[in-house]
Enzyme design. Structure first.
Site, PDB file in Angstrom:
ATOM      1  N   LYS A  57       0.791  -1.229   0.000  1.00 24.55           N
ATOM      2  CA  LYS A  57       0.000   0.000   0.000  1.00 24.55           C
ATOM      3  C   LYS A  57       0.826   1.283   0.000  1.00 24.55           C
ATOM      4  O   LYS A  57       0.285   2.364  -0.243  1.00 24.55           O
ATOM      5  CB  LYS A  57      -0.938   0.019   1.205  1.00 24.55           C
ATOM      6  CG  LYS A  57      -2.095  -0.934   1.072  1.00 24.55           C
ATOM      7  CD  LYS A  57      -3.070  -0.464   0.023  1.00 24.55           C
ATOM      8  CE  LYS A  57      -4.168  -1.489  -0.195  1.00 24.55           C
ATOM      9  NZ  LYS A  57      -5.133  -1.075  -1.189  1.00 24.55           N
ATOM     10  N   SER A 292      -2.249 -12.833   3.391  1.00 22.36           N
ATOM     11  CA  SER A 292      -2.611 -12.712   1.975  1.00 22.36           C
ATOM     12  C   SER A 292      -1.459 -13.116   1.067  1.00 22.36           C
ATOM     13  O   SER A 292      -1.695 -13.599  -0.050  1.00 22.36           O
ATOM     14  CB  SER A 292      -3.097 -11.298   1.653  1.00 22.36           C
ATOM     15  OG  SER A 292      -2.067 -10.351   1.802  1.00 22.36           O
TER      16      SER A 292
HETATM   17  C1  LIG Z   1      -2.368  -7.582   3.601  1.00 18.89           C
HETATM   18  C2  LIG Z   1      -3.113  -7.165   2.377  1.00 18.89           C
HETATM   19  N1  LIG Z   1      -3.209  -8.031   1.367  1.00 18.89           N
HETATM   20  C3  LIG Z   1      -3.906  -7.730   0.245  1.00 18.89           C
HETATM   21  C4  LIG Z   1      -4.522  -6.503   0.089  1.00 18.89           C
HETATM   22  C5  LIG Z   1      -5.351  -6.236  -1.149  1.00 18.89           C
HETATM   23  O1  LIG Z   1      -4.801  -5.253  -1.977  1.00 18.89           O
HETATM   24  P1  LIG Z   1      -5.742  -4.359  -2.890  1.00 18.89           P
HETATM   25  O2  LIG Z   1      -6.432  -3.377  -1.999  1.00 18.89           O
HETATM   26  O3  LIG Z   1      -4.795  -3.680  -3.831  1.00 18.89           O
HETATM   27  O4  LIG Z   1      -6.724  -5.237  -3.599  1.00 18.89           O
HETATM   28  C6  LIG Z   1      -4.429  -5.574   1.130  1.00 18.89           C
HETATM   29  C7  LIG Z   1      -5.084  -4.275   1.031  1.00 18.89           C
HETATM   30  O5  LIG Z   1      -5.117  -3.490   1.953  1.00 18.89           O
HETATM   31  C8  LIG Z   1      -3.716  -5.905   2.296  1.00 18.89           C
HETATM   32  O6  LIG Z   1      -3.615  -5.057   3.334  1.00 18.89           O
END
Ligand SMILES: Cc1ncc(COP(=O)(O)O)c(C=O)c1O
Length: 332
Positions: A57, A292
């Site tokens: 981010k 994630s």
């Molecule tokens: C740990 C984590 N993984 C994945 C994502 C997903 O990313 P995106 O918002 O670009 O879809 C986020 C988004 O905040 C996140 O904090």
């Protein structure tokens, strides 16, 4: 075009940087040859925890603040208020610390403790919103997110603050299109065959897919969803329990920035599989990522299982395992 050329770290190793903002992006792309050993496809991952806020981010935070400064929405000494699962807030806190803005992060009490602590350490004020009655600690549901949204709107109105609004801000996509996607293309020597990512705002998926397909329309792009919440793929309409452990993703909604025409297919990843892969990433690859990241690599390995020999499958490790030490991701 890069979002903020003066700050973007194209040559981080060889040059001295004016501020830590120059260290955002330009993260390593690493082959996971030990984890994916024996599979026909080759899995590569962008290690986004190399950025100053230790997540994907930071790129978006830098781009949205730079755009708000250019448009005049954010003026010297102004206040930034954002709804965040932690990572966007942390990226904004990094940028606001350097640029001298007040930062308020509105987040669910369901997000991990480390994220809150890191935000506060970076000088941000954290507005913690209690979870909905049926929600589980550590598992932020769509309902929880609605509560956080209501509090964010109230604070923005009350303080006359600038809200990046990451779920609606087009820079959440273009930041990834112009940096993450371009980097994956260049670092892979234009050899990437497929890309897969979990979806929160959709900025990573949509931005990277645009960049890769713009360079080679044959690149296949897949969205990964928590197995409990296959919502964007049009899974069971009656997903009654939207709780899962893959923080930052899977909010049981179609993100406003979503572009369905970029999706070649969907995969689902169960909490247990995401955790298992995150642990094996740590012990087999020395890569310490979060839930994630584990989900993304689990999905990439699924694709690699059925892909043509030598096909390069790219994904992202969105943040650091250090942000989850209080959870069951890496238990004592
Ligand atoms: C740990 C984590 N993984 C994945 C994502 C997903 O990313 P995106 O918002 O670009 O879809 C986020 C988004 O905040 C996140 O904090």
């Amino acid at each position: 075009m890069l979002p903020h050329p003066a700050c973007y770290s194209e040559h981080i190793v060889s040059t001295m940087l004016d501020s830590v903002l120059g260290a955002i992006g330009a993260t390593p792309l690493v082959a996971l040859d030990r984890l994916a050993e024996g599979l026909p496809g080759r899995v590569v991952a962008k290690l986004e925890y190399y950025s100053p806020g230790a997540s994907v981010k930071d790129r978006v935070a830098l781009a949205v603040i730079a755009a708000a400064e250019r448009s005049g929405e954010l003026r010297p000494g102004g206040t930034v208020v954002e709804l965040t699962s932690g990572n966007m807030g942390t990226g904004l806190a990094v940028v606001c610390a350097v640029k001298g803005y007040r930062m308020i992060a509105v987040m669910s009490a369901g997000n991990s403790l480390e994220r809150r602590r890191m935000l506060e350490a970076l000088g941000a004020q954290v507005e913690l919103v209690p979870q909905a009655s049926g929600s589980l600690p550590g598992q932020v549901s769509g309902e929880d997110l609605c509560l956080v949204e209501a509090r964010t709107q109230a604070l923005v109105a009350e303080l006359g603050a600038y809200r990046p609004n990451q779920f609606h801000n087009p820079h959440a996509v273009t930041a990834h299109q112009e940096t993450t996607g371009r980097e994956i293309w260049e670092q892979s020597g234009g050899q990437v065959a497929a890309f897969v990512a979990s979806v929160g705002t959709g900025g990573t998926f949509v931005g990277v897919a645009r960049a890769l397909k713009g360079r080679n329309p044959a690149v296949r792009c897949y969205a990964a969803e928590p197995a409990a919440v296959p919502f964007i793929s049009g899974g069971p309409a009656a997903v009654s329990n939207t709780s899962h452990k893959i923080q930052g993703t899977g909010y049981a909604m179609i993100p406003p920035l979503w572009q369905p025409e970029l999706v070649d297919g969907f995969l689902t990843v169960a909490d247990g599989a995401a955790i298992d892969v995150a642990r094996r990433l740590a012990t087999r690859e020395g890569i310490f990522g979060g839930f994630s990241g584990g989900a993304n690599v689990a999905a990439a390995m699924e694709l690699a299982r059925t892909s043509a020999p030598g096909d390069l499958i790219a994904t992202v490790i969105c943040d650091s395992g250090l942000k989850y030490l209080s959870t069951d991701l890496f238990p004592e």
